[in-house]
Design a protein around this motif. Sequence first.
Motif, PDB file in Angstrom:
ATOM      1  N   GLU A  10      -6.365   8.245  -0.201  1.00 11.56           N
ATOM      2  CA  GLU A  10      -4.739   8.642  -0.279  1.00 11.56           C
ATOM      3  C   GLU A  10      -3.920   7.333   0.603  1.00 11.56           C
ATOM      4  O   GLU A  10      -3.994   7.392   2.110  1.00 11.56           O
ATOM      5  CB  GLU A  10      -4.593  10.002   0.701  1.00 11.56           C
ATOM      6  CG  GLU A  10      -5.333  11.239  -0.197  1.00 11.56           C
ATOM      7  CD  GLU A  10      -5.106  12.464   0.565  1.00 11.56           C
ATOM      8  OE1 GLU A  10      -4.200  12.677   1.120  1.00 11.56           O
ATOM      9  OE2 GLU A  10      -5.805  13.175   0.491  1.00 11.56           O
ATOM     10  N   VAL A  11      -3.163   6.794  -0.320  1.00 11.76           N
ATOM     11  CA  VAL A  11      -2.535   5.692   0.382  1.00 11.76           C
ATOM     12  C   VAL A  11      -1.050   5.469  -0.317  1.00 11.76           C
ATOM     13  O   VAL A  11      -1.109   5.533  -1.718  1.00 11.76           O
ATOM     14  CB  VAL A  11      -3.110   4.280   0.582  1.00 11.76           C
ATOM     15  CG1 VAL A  11      -3.597   3.948  -1.135  1.00 11.76           C
ATOM     16  CG2 VAL A  11      -2.539   3.054   1.087  1.00 11.76           C
ATOM     17  N   SER A  12       0.077   5.040   0.263  1.00 11.13           N
ATOM     18  CA  SER A  12       1.262   4.833  -0.257  1.00 11.13           C
ATOM     19  C   SER A  12       1.484   3.647  -0.061  1.00 11.13           C
ATOM     20  O   SER A  12       1.476   3.132   1.025  1.00 11.13           O
ATOM     21  CB  SER A  12       2.069   5.722   0.328  1.00 11.13           C
ATOM     22  OG  SER A  12       3.434   5.547  -0.327  1.00 11.13           O
ATOM     23  N   VAL A  13       1.785   2.712  -1.021  1.00 13.48           N
ATOM     24  CA  VAL A  13       1.883   1.221  -0.906  1.00 13.48           C
ATOM     25  C   VAL A  13       3.199   0.708  -1.518  1.00 13.48           C
ATOM     26  O   VAL A  13       3.670   1.071  -2.480  1.00 13.48           O
ATOM     27  CB  VAL A  13       1.029   0.294  -1.544  1.00 13.48           C
ATOM     28  CG1 VAL A  13       1.261  -1.248  -1.402  1.00 13.48           C
ATOM     29  CG2 VAL A  13      -0.377   0.769  -1.376  1.00 13.48           C
ATOM     30  N   LYS A  14       4.090   0.197  -0.417  1.00 16.70           N
ATOM     31  CA  LYS A  14       5.504  -0.294  -0.741  1.00 16.70           C
ATOM     32  C   LYS A  14       5.281  -1.887  -0.848  1.00 16.70           C
ATOM     33  O   LYS A  14       5.031  -2.454   0.202  1.00 16.70           O
ATOM     34  CB  LYS A  14       6.586   0.150   0.315  1.00 16.70           C
ATOM     35  CG  LYS A  14       7.733  -0.213   0.070  1.00 16.70           C
ATOM     36  CD  LYS A  14       8.430   0.371  -1.472  1.00 16.70           C
ATOM     37  CE  LYS A  14       9.855  -0.183  -1.392  1.00 16.70           C
ATOM     38  NZ  LYS A  14      10.621   0.202  -2.639  1.00 16.70           N
ATOM     39  N   MET A  72      -2.120   7.487   4.510  1.00 17.85           N
ATOM     40  CA  MET A  72      -1.695   6.207   4.869  1.00 17.85           C
ATOM     41  C   MET A  72      -0.389   5.382   4.362  1.00 17.85           C
ATOM     42  O   MET A  72      -0.436   5.552   3.061  1.00 17.85           O
ATOM     43  CB  MET A  72      -3.071   5.379   4.902  1.00 17.85           C
ATOM     44  CG  MET A  72      -2.446   3.846   5.493  1.00 17.85           C
ATOM     45  SD  MET A  72      -4.360   2.889   5.667  1.00 17.85           S
ATOM     46  CE  MET A  72      -5.108   3.628   6.686  1.00 17.85           C
ATOM     47  N   ARG A  73       0.111   4.781   4.821  1.00 12.62           N
ATOM     48  CA  ARG A  73       1.342   4.043   4.194  1.00 12.62           C
ATOM     49  C   ARG A  73       1.111   2.611   4.591  1.00 12.62           C
ATOM     50  O   ARG A  73       0.883   2.115   5.787  1.00 12.62           O
ATOM     51  CB  ARG A  73       2.553   4.679   4.604  1.00 12.62           C
ATOM     52  CG  ARG A  73       2.835   5.964   4.139  1.00 12.62           C
ATOM     53  CD  ARG A  73       4.120   6.380   4.574  1.00 12.62           C
ATOM     54  NE  ARG A  73       4.205   6.836   6.114  1.00 12.62           N
ATOM     55  CZ  ARG A  73       5.530   7.338   6.510  1.00 12.62           C
ATOM     56  NH1 ARG A  73       6.492   7.134   5.933  1.00 12.62           N
ATOM     57  NH2 ARG A  73       5.001   7.811   7.578  1.00 12.62           N
ATOM     58  N   GLY A  85       5.572 -10.813  -6.639  1.00 13.05           N
ATOM     59  CA  GLY A  85       5.584  -9.425  -7.247  1.00 13.05           C
ATOM     60  C   GLY A  85       4.084  -9.317  -7.587  1.00 13.05           C
ATOM     61  O   GLY A  85       3.436  -8.152  -7.488  1.00 13.05           O
ATOM     62  N   ARG A  86       3.078 -10.393  -8.279  1.00 13.93           N
ATOM     63  CA  ARG A  86       1.869 -10.345  -8.578  1.00 13.93           C
ATOM     64  C   ARG A  86       0.950 -10.087  -7.066  1.00 13.93           C
ATOM     65  O   ARG A  86      -0.105  -9.256  -7.284  1.00 13.93           O
ATOM     66  CB  ARG A  86       1.609 -11.421  -9.188  1.00 13.93           C
ATOM     67  CG  ARG A  86       0.090 -11.521  -9.583  1.00 13.93           C
ATOM     68  CD  ARG A  86      -0.113 -10.390 -10.815  1.00 13.93           C
ATOM     69  NE  ARG A  86      -1.863 -10.611 -11.364  1.00 13.93           N
ATOM     70  CZ  ARG A  86      -2.130  -9.679 -11.809  1.00 13.93           C
ATOM     71  NH1 ARG A  86      -1.760  -8.660 -11.959  1.00 13.93           N
ATOM     72  NH2 ARG A  86      -3.393  -9.833 -11.949  1.00 13.93           N
ATOM     73  N   ILE A  87       1.265 -10.623  -6.289  1.00 16.32           N
ATOM     74  CA  ILE A  87       0.616 -10.520  -4.824  1.00 16.32           C
ATOM     75  C   ILE A  87       0.665  -9.252  -4.408  1.00 16.32           C
ATOM     76  O   ILE A  87      -0.077  -8.490  -4.043  1.00 16.32           O
ATOM     77  CB  ILE A  87       0.715 -11.655  -3.752  1.00 16.32           C
ATOM     78  CG1 ILE A  87       0.543 -13.002  -4.137  1.00 16.32           C
ATOM     79  CG2 ILE A  87       0.310 -11.036  -2.482  1.00 16.32           C
ATOM     80  CD1 ILE A  87       1.625 -14.060  -3.356  1.00 16.32           C
ATOM     81  N   GLY A  88       1.835  -8.411  -4.621  1.00 17.22           N
ATOM     82  CA  GLY A  88       2.310  -7.009  -4.221  1.00 17.22           C
ATOM     83  C   GLY A  88       1.412  -6.032  -4.752  1.00 17.22           C
ATOM     84  O   GLY A  88       0.672  -5.253  -4.264  1.00 17.22           O
ATOM     85  N   LEU A  89       1.162  -6.450  -6.309  1.00 20.28           N
ATOM     86  CA  LEU A  89       0.498  -5.554  -7.193  1.00 20.28           C
ATOM     87  C   LEU A  89      -0.990  -5.578  -6.587  1.00 20.28           C
ATOM     88  O   LEU A  89      -1.836  -4.680  -6.795  1.00 20.28           O
ATOM     89  CB  LEU A  89       0.801  -5.956  -8.726  1.00 20.28           C
ATOM     90  CG  LEU A  89      -0.103  -5.407  -9.544  1.00 20.28           C
ATOM     91  CD1 LEU A  89       0.200  -3.817  -9.683  1.00 20.28           C
ATOM     92  CD2 LEU A  89       0.081  -5.856 -11.060  1.00 20.28           C
ATOM     93  N   LEU A  90      -1.665  -6.801  -6.418  1.00 19.79           N
ATOM     94  CA  LEU A  90      -3.050  -6.874  -6.212  1.00 19.79           C
ATOM     95  C   LEU A  90      -3.162  -6.340  -4.897  1.00 19.79           C
ATOM     96  O   LEU A  90      -4.451  -5.558  -4.732  1.00 19.79           O
ATOM     97  CB  LEU A  90      -3.195  -8.417  -6.234  1.00 19.79           C
ATOM     98  CG  LEU A  90      -3.324  -9.323  -7.467  1.00 19.79           C
ATOM     99  CD1 LEU A  90      -3.485 -10.625  -7.218  1.00 19.79           C
ATOM    100  CD2 LEU A  90      -4.247  -8.784  -8.376  1.00 19.79           C
ATOM    101  N   ALA A  91      -2.409  -6.446  -4.009  1.00 21.59           N
ATOM    102  CA  ALA A  91      -2.584  -5.665  -2.634  1.00 21.59           C
ATOM    103  C   ALA A  91      -2.505  -4.078  -2.715  1.00 21.59           C
ATOM    104  O   ALA A  91      -3.404  -3.654  -2.117  1.00 21.59           O
ATOM    105  CB  ALA A  91      -1.521  -6.219  -1.622  1.00 21.59           C
ATOM    106  N   GLU A  92      -1.587  -3.712  -3.436  1.00 22.55           N
ATOM    107  CA  GLU A  92      -1.456  -2.317  -3.963  1.00 22.55           C
ATOM    108  C   GLU A  92      -2.764  -1.952  -4.540  1.00 22.55           C
ATOM    109  O   GLU A  92      -3.429  -0.896  -4.467  1.00 22.55           O
ATOM    110  CB  GLU A  92      -0.310  -2.040  -4.740  1.00 22.55           C
ATOM    111  CG  GLU A  92      -0.393  -0.370  -5.050  1.00 22.55           C
ATOM    112  CD  GLU A  92       0.960  -0.360  -6.097  1.00 22.55           C
ATOM    113  OE1 GLU A  92       1.016   0.981  -6.048  1.00 22.55           O
ATOM    114  OE2 GLU A  92       1.598  -1.088  -6.185  1.00 22.55           O
ATOM    115  N   GLN A  93      -3.497  -2.612  -5.584  1.00 20.07           N
ATOM    116  CA  GLN A  93      -4.529  -2.305  -6.088  1.00 20.07           C
ATOM    117  C   GLN A  93      -6.064  -2.249  -5.232  1.00 20.07           C
ATOM    118  O   GLN A  93      -6.719  -1.293  -5.290  1.00 20.07           O
ATOM    119  CB  GLN A  93      -4.875  -3.336  -7.290  1.00 20.07           C
ATOM    120  CG  GLN A  93      -3.900  -3.008  -8.701  1.00 20.07           C
ATOM    121  CD  GLN A  93      -4.079  -4.041  -9.651  1.00 20.07           C
ATOM    122  OE1 GLN A  93      -4.730  -4.949  -9.339  1.00 20.07           O
ATOM    123  NE2 GLN A  93      -3.519  -3.683 -10.754  1.00 20.07           N
TER     124      GLN A  93
END
Length: 52
Positions: A33-37, A1-2, A17-25
Amino acid sequence: MRIVCLSDSFKGSLDSGRIGLLAEQAAKKVWDEVSVKTLPVADGGEGMWRLW
């Protein structure tokens, strides 16, 4: 999944940037199996003038 996470900051609490990091975590906790951009964005509000 992407997954693509485009986020503006939460004024006074979290930057983009912090919001993106938290969403990825969080995504990695839910899916094996996930790829987060993550891409920080701005809505043109306060602070936008600093980019010019």
